[in-house]
Structure formats: structure tokens, C-alpha cells
Write an enzyme that holds these catalytic residues in place. Structure first.
Site, PDB file in Angstrom:
ATOM      1  N   ASP A   1      -2.996   9.805  40.293  1.00 53.12           N
ATOM      2  CA  ASP A   1      -3.464  11.188  40.387  1.00 53.12           C
ATOM      3  C   ASP A   1      -3.354  11.656  41.837  1.00 53.12           C
ATOM      4  O   ASP A   1      -2.712  11.015  42.661  1.00 53.12           O
ATOM      5  CB  ASP A   1      -4.901  11.301  39.877  1.00 53.12           C
ATOM      6  CG  ASP A   1      -5.830  10.277  40.551  1.00 53.12           C
ATOM      7  OD1 ASP A   1      -5.508   9.843  41.670  1.00 53.12           O
ATOM      8  OD2 ASP A   1      -6.852   9.914  39.958  1.00 53.12           O
TER       9      ASP A   1
ATOM     10  N   HIS B   1       1.972   4.777  34.800  1.00 51.24           N
ATOM     11  CA  HIS B   1       1.084   5.937  34.704  1.00 51.24           C
ATOM     12  C   HIS B   1       0.922   6.526  36.111  1.00 51.24           C
ATOM     13  O   HIS B   1      -0.015   6.204  36.846  1.00 51.24           O
ATOM     14  CB  HIS B   1      -0.275   5.513  34.133  1.00 51.24           C
ATOM     15  CG  HIS B   1      -1.227   6.656  33.938  1.00 51.24           C
ATOM     16  ND1 HIS B   1      -1.333   7.343  32.741  1.00 51.24           N
ATOM     17  CD2 HIS B   1      -2.124   7.230  34.775  1.00 51.24           C
ATOM     18  CE1 HIS B   1      -2.254   8.278  32.859  1.00 51.24           C
ATOM     19  NE2 HIS B   1      -2.752   8.239  34.095  1.00 51.24           N
TER      20      HIS B   1
ATOM     21  N   ASP C   1       3.664  -1.650  28.069  1.00 51.23           N
ATOM     22  CA  ASP C   1       4.247  -0.746  29.055  1.00 51.23           C
ATOM     23  C   ASP C   1       4.351   0.653  28.471  1.00 51.23           C
ATOM     24  O   ASP C   1       5.401   1.074  27.976  1.00 51.23           O
ATOM     25  CB  ASP C   1       5.630  -1.276  29.465  1.00 51.23           C
ATOM     26  CG  ASP C   1       6.257  -0.448  30.576  1.00 51.23           C
ATOM     27  OD1 ASP C   1       5.532   0.347  31.199  1.00 51.23           O
ATOM     28  OD2 ASP C   1       7.472  -0.598  30.812  1.00 51.23           O
TER      29      ASP C   1
ATOM     30  N   GLU D   1      -1.458   1.929  35.376  1.00 51.01           N
ATOM     31  CA  GLU D   1      -1.701   2.759  36.560  1.00 51.01           C
ATOM     32  C   GLU D   1      -1.894   1.879  37.796  1.00 51.01           C
ATOM     33  O   GLU D   1      -2.654   0.923  37.773  1.00 51.01           O
ATOM     34  CB  GLU D   1      -2.931   3.651  36.375  1.00 51.01           C
ATOM     35  CG  GLU D   1      -3.134   4.615  37.542  1.00 51.01           C
ATOM     36  CD  GLU D   1      -4.240   5.638  37.293  1.00 51.01           C
ATOM     37  OE1 GLU D   1      -4.254   6.672  37.974  1.00 51.01           O
ATOM     38  OE2 GLU D   1      -5.092   5.386  36.420  1.00 51.01           O
TER      39      GLU D   1
END
Length: 605
Positions: free
Chosen positions: A83, A416, A468, A477
Site C-alpha cells: 500500500d 500483492h 501465489d 504481500e
């Protein structure tokens, strides 16, 4: 036995090399390459105005107005994970761990030609912390909000989510965050001390002020910055206060800080907490091992009794990892991976492995062993266990998968991570909107268009199973706090005998010239930092060397001490130094921005 002829001997050696390389496909890893990739991951996580020597080319400038609405410049620093929030606590822990690796394994990093990139990675974080600490009792602890950020799947360069900044002050304390930031700056001051003494001193000024702020105005940071609670909840701040004081003692040798950790050993849990994890939240094991070094170095003096209690708890952690702690052990998967948490477990395994590698070295230097309830452990066994974790990360596991992205042939390709999963702004120049990112990119079955080299993903579950899938964020992530311990771990493992063997090294193993690199000065002009590199070239043989020719790769600046030849990148000894006698040396100096040049022997007589 018949003597082999020259061609036969060479053939036998080459066959041996091929056998060695075949075996290495199974059990040998290039830790130097893995280390370089961890630094690339940190470059991919940079926020702010990117420098000219940025190596991760699919990233662009971002977050250029961070702090603007609050009247403070908070441009820079690192995004936390997949993020775009700049969470202060894990970012500070990342810088502490990166600096710790640079301190312990400076020689190994220099030999790998990575000190330039290392100092740049640390400085990207510490420059941000200096901006975030405009007054002695103020620390801006976060930029962005996790909830609103997670509603969008967009590149950092396209960010539309709020970039609210949150601060700590006497009315809104955060001893854990301020303490960890103090630890990071103190550790970084040590990392920079041999190369940039003025910057090192500046970092130490901020570290001392932040420690005083953390200690004087006590409270948990997520009570003051409540939007952090859902993402990085703090279990308490006592360990961060001890952690900061320990690093300040190591950086200053000021007895005040050693007395602090001794006087507060019981009330703050330093000698009471026996732990089985080390992480961005729980620092006790790190404190206990750092203070064990003071004892093992014979510097305990009047504090020896309390330091022995700290070491007893360090031993508990190490014995638990080694499965020799009378049942109070760290859990492991069937494949041998340290298993602490379901979510992003590999960060805990990486931190544990780094600590064991460091403790192994401390015990060795102190001529000591680890005494566990079930066995006596040699320091080398701790290092072997740390190596087993590193090897698991890199592919020696039940799935034969490297969990360090971009390393090896089989690694996660649906990471991710927003920026990795969307085409670069240089390839797709139109803005990718908040919802469009989910619809067009997040749900794509294809691999991520950008390989985020060096990212340590969350990793497999407690049965070594891994899926995955981009939506499987618990396992796919990466985080900066998970990658940071790998840097020091890979540095240490690269120094082990046999880890850097290649065909070229075997064929030229008798080259009698060694290089000793150092950085003697640095300065910043605009956005670019320049380093004065010194290379000592030493004849380590018993014979004189003539006609020495050296190759300098990645040299972008001026060089003094050698003469250029007509061949590109090839230099030779100056006319006044035609012969390099046994044991003698000569010095070369060059200036350039970024990392060191790579020096190798081209030819000699």
C-alpha cells in the site's frame, strides 16, 4: 599416481567445477545477489522525488505534497508494504535493522561493492525522520490512512487517497514510536560514522532528543494516532525505551544510557520478559542480545550482574529457536521454517535468523557457547540455523520456491503490491483510477507486469503450503520491515567460505592481489550524494608483480592513482610504480555518486 598433463589438469578442474555447480543448484545460494535485491526492494518502496541514480525504473515520483496541508515537509521516506501509507513504527524498525546489518558486517558489504547503495537506503529513511522531527518534542509519525488507502488499488504516482499527516507531541505521546525512531537514528549514526561524520553527529542529536521525548512523555503511539491501531498495534512501549537507550549507549559510550537499561531492567521487563519472537513490535530479544555483547566484551563493570540476567533471556530466545529450550520452543513448519504468525510470517523468521547470526558472532568473539536446558550449543550451530532459514527463503523448501521475488527461477509472480501489479506510469501514461485498478489490474490472472525484486513475501502457512494469488495478502504481500533483517543476514552468509565460488573465481583463485575499499568523504549537491572512494591495492603474494592491469566497472567519476590504457575501463600502475613488491600496496581514489565501482584484475606478470 601418474602426473596429469596441463590440459588434463584443466579438464579435471573444469569437470570438478561442473559437478560443484550441479550440486549448488540444490544447496548453494548467491547471498550477494540476494542482498542486492533486498536493496532494490527498498528503492521500489521509496516515496518522494526519486534521485537520478534510481535503479528501479518502473517507479516515478510520488507523495510530493506529503505534509503540505499540515504546514510541514514530509516528502520522502518509505511506503510500508503493498500500500502507500508511511507508517512510522515499521519504517523506523526497518532503518534500525538495516543500520545494524551495516554496522556488524561493514567489511562484507564493502567487499560486495554495496556500501554506496546501503548508505543511500538508510539515508532515504533518516532524512525523512529528520524532517518529521522539527522540534525536540514533536514527531510526525504517519502519513496516509490505512482504511482509505485500502479502498483504492492505484499506483503511488496516481494517488488520490487522503495524505493526512499525524503527529506526536507532549499532549499526544508515543513512546514506542519515538523510541524506535531514536534507536534507528542512533544505529544509523554508527553506520555513517566512518563515512560522513557530520551527518552521523546530526543523527545523534535527533536520536538523543527523541529518546528524551519518548521517556518524558509516556504513552502508546496508537492511542495518539488511532488510525494506526488496526494495522500496527503496539503491545507497549517499555521495550522501545530500553531498545533506544541500548542503541544510544552503543553509539555514544555514555554510561548514562547503560545505567538506564540496568535501572529499568525489572520495571520495563528487560530481564523479566523471555520471548520467542523479535519484530517491529517486540524488541526484547534484540535488546538482550545487544546487551550480551557488552557483557561478552568484558565491559559490564558494576552492571555485570544485571547484564548477566539480560543474557539469560537472550539465551532463552536462542535456545527456543534451536529447539533445545525444554519444550518452550519456537514453532517450525515441517520444512523447518520458524513459524510465529499466520499473517506475513516470514518477517519473524527473517528477524530471528538475523539475531541468531549476530549472537553467533558475539559468542564467538567472547569465546563462549550457548548453554540450553537440553544441550550446549556451539556458536557455529546458531549460524547454521540462521543459514537454514535464509536457504528456505531462497528455495530450499518443500515447494522449491524462492520467497524473495526475482531470485532464482521460481518465485511469486502475483505479489500483492499495487505498483508492481499495474503497468508503470512510463508504459501506461494514463491515470489508473481507484476502482479501475481493482477491475483492470488487481483481478488479472496474469503475472504482475513489474517484478519487484527483493520483496520477501509473507510466505507459506504452518504446513509449508503457499498460494501465489494477489488476493492472498497474508502470504503474498511484502513489507519493508520483513526485508530489512535479510540485508544483514545475507551479508553475513556471503562471507562464509565457499558461498562466492564461481567458475571464474576457481580458475583465478591464485590471483595475488587483494582490494580494500572504503569511503573517506561524502557530500550532497542538490539531490545527488557524492562519495570519495579509496581503494588500497595490495600484493598478497611472495613475489613481485609487474604489468598489473585492473578493470573498473561502473566508474562514472574521476580516478587518481592509476593510468588509463587504450582499452576501455582498463587501468595500469603509474610509471613511477612499475613493480608492486610482496606485501606492498598502492592507493587509488575516485569520486562518484551512488555505489562503488567494481574492481577486478585483468592481467599481471
Amino acid at each position: 599416481m601418474a602426473k596429469l598433463g596441463g590440459s588434463q589438469a584443466l579438464l579435471a578442474m573444469l569437470v570438478g567445477i561442473l559437478v560443484f555447480q550441479a550440486a549448488c543448484r540444490v544447496s548453494c545460494f548467491d547471498y550477494g545477489d540476494a542482498l542486492d535485491k533486498t536493496l532494490l526492494f527498498l528503492e521500489a518502496q521509496r516515496s518522494g522525488k526519486l534521485p537520478p541514480n534510481q535503479r528501479v525504473k518502473w517507479r516515478g515520483d510520488s507523495g510530493l505534497k506529503d505534509g503540505f496541508l499540515q504546514g510541514v515537509n514530509l516528502v520522502g521516506g518509505y511506503y510500508d508494504a503493498g500500500d502507500h501509507v508511511k507508517f512510522g513504527l515499521p519504517m523506523a524498525f526497518t532503518m534500525t535493522m538495516l543500520s545494524w546489518g551495516a554496522i556488524e558486517y561493514r567489511n562484507e558489504i564493502v567487499r560486495l561493492n554495496q556500501m554506496g547503495h546501503t548508505l543511500a537506503a538508510i539515508k532515504w529513511g533518516t532524512d525523512y525522520f529528520i524532517k518529521a522531527h522539527p522540534q525536540p518534542n514533536v514527531l510526525w509519525g504517519q502519513v496516509g490512512d490505512g482504511v482509505s488507502d485500502h479502498y483504492c488499488w492505484e499506483r503511488a504516482e496516481d494517488m488520490t487517497t487522503p495524505r493526512t499527516a499525524y503527529k506526536l507531541d507532549p499532549e499526544h505521546p508515543g513512546s514506542d514510536l519515538a523510541g524506535e525512531t531514536a534507536a534507528a537514528l542512533a544505529a544509523a549514526s554508527l553506520a555513517f560514522k566512518p563515512y560522513n561524520s557530520s551527518y552521523s553527529s546530526l543523527l545523534l542529536v535527533h536520536a538523543k532528543q527523541l529518546f528524551s521525548f519518548a521517556d518524558s512523555f509516556r504513552g502508546k503511539y496508537d492511542d495518539s494516532i488511532q488510525c494506526a491501531k488496526q494495522f500496527y498495534t503496539s503491545s507497549g512501549y517499555s521495550d522501545e525505551l530500553l531498545w533506544a537507550a541500548t542503541w544510544l549507549y552503543r553509539a555514544t559510550d555514555d554510561e548514562y544510557y547503560l545505567k538506564y537499561v540496568v535501572d529499568n531492567a525489572v520495571p520495563m521487563g528487560g530481564t523479566g520478559w523471555a520471548v520467542r519472537e523479535f519484530s517491529w513490535d517486540t524488541k526484547y530479544a534484540g535488546i538482550q542480545i545487544l546487551l550480551s555483547k557488552v557483557l561478552l566484551d568484558g565491559a559490564g563493570r558494576a552492571y555485570t550482574s544485571t547484564l548477566q540476567q539480560y543474557q539469560a533471556k537472550a539465551d532463552f530466545f536462542a535456545c527456543a529457536c534451536m529447539q533445545k529450550n525444554d519444550g518452550y520452543n519456537v514453532a517450525t513448519t515441517p520444512g523447518g521454517l520458524v513459524y510465529v504468525r499466520e499473517w506475513n510470517n516470514m518477517q519473524y523468521a527473517a528477524s530471528a535468523a538475523f539475531l541468531l547470526a549476530v549472537y553467533s558472532d558475539y559468542l564467538t568473539m567472547g569465546n563462549s557457547i550457548l548453554k540450553c536446558p537440553e544441550a550446549q550449543i556451539q556458536p557455529q550451530d546458531l549460524l547454521s540455523f540462521a543459514k537454514s532459514q535464509a536457504d528456505y527463503f531462497l528455495g530450499k523448501n518443500p515447494k522449491s520456491m524462492s520467497y524473495v521475488v526475482g531470485y532464482g527461477q521460481n518465485y511469486p509472480i502475483h505479489v500483492h503490491h499495487r505498483g508492481s501489479s499495474i503497468a508503470s506510469v512510463f508504459a501506461l501514461q494514463s491515470v489508473v483510477g481507484c476502482v479501475q485498478g481493482f477491475e483492470s489490474w488487481y483481478r488479472r490472472p496474469e503475472p504482475n507486469p513489474n517484478v519487484i525484486y527483493g520483496a520477501l513475501v509473507g510466505g507459506p502457512n504452518n504446513n509449508d503450503a503457499f498460494f501465489d494469488d494477489r488476493s492472498n495478502y497474508e502470504q503474498t504481500e511484502p513489507t519493508i520491515s520483513g526485508v530489512a533483517p535479510l540485508f544483514g543476514l545475507f551479508s553475513r552468509l556471503q562471507s562464509l567460505s565457499g558461498n562466492s565460488v564461481t567458475t571464474q573465481n576457481l580458475l583465478h583463485a591464485d590471483v595475488p592481489v587483494h582490494f580494500f575499499h572504503s569511503i573517506t568523504q561524502s557530500w550532497t549537491i542538490g539531490k545527488m550524494t557524492y562519495y570519495r572512494h579509496k581503494v588500497i591495492i595490495k600484493n598478497t603474494s611472495q613475489k613481485p608483480i609487474t604489468d598489473l592491469k585492473l578493470k573498473f566497472e561502473n566508474l562514472t567519476g574521476s580516478l587518481w592513482g592509476l593510468n588509463p590504457t587504450q582499452e576501455k575501463d582498463i587501468y595500469e600502475l603509474p610509471q613511477w610504480l612499475k613493480v608492486l613488491k610482496p606485501g606492498s600496496d598502492c592507493t587509488v581514489v575516485y569520486v562518484q555518486g551512488g555505489a562503488q565501482a567494481k574492481v577486478s584484475v585483468q592481467s599481471y606478470h
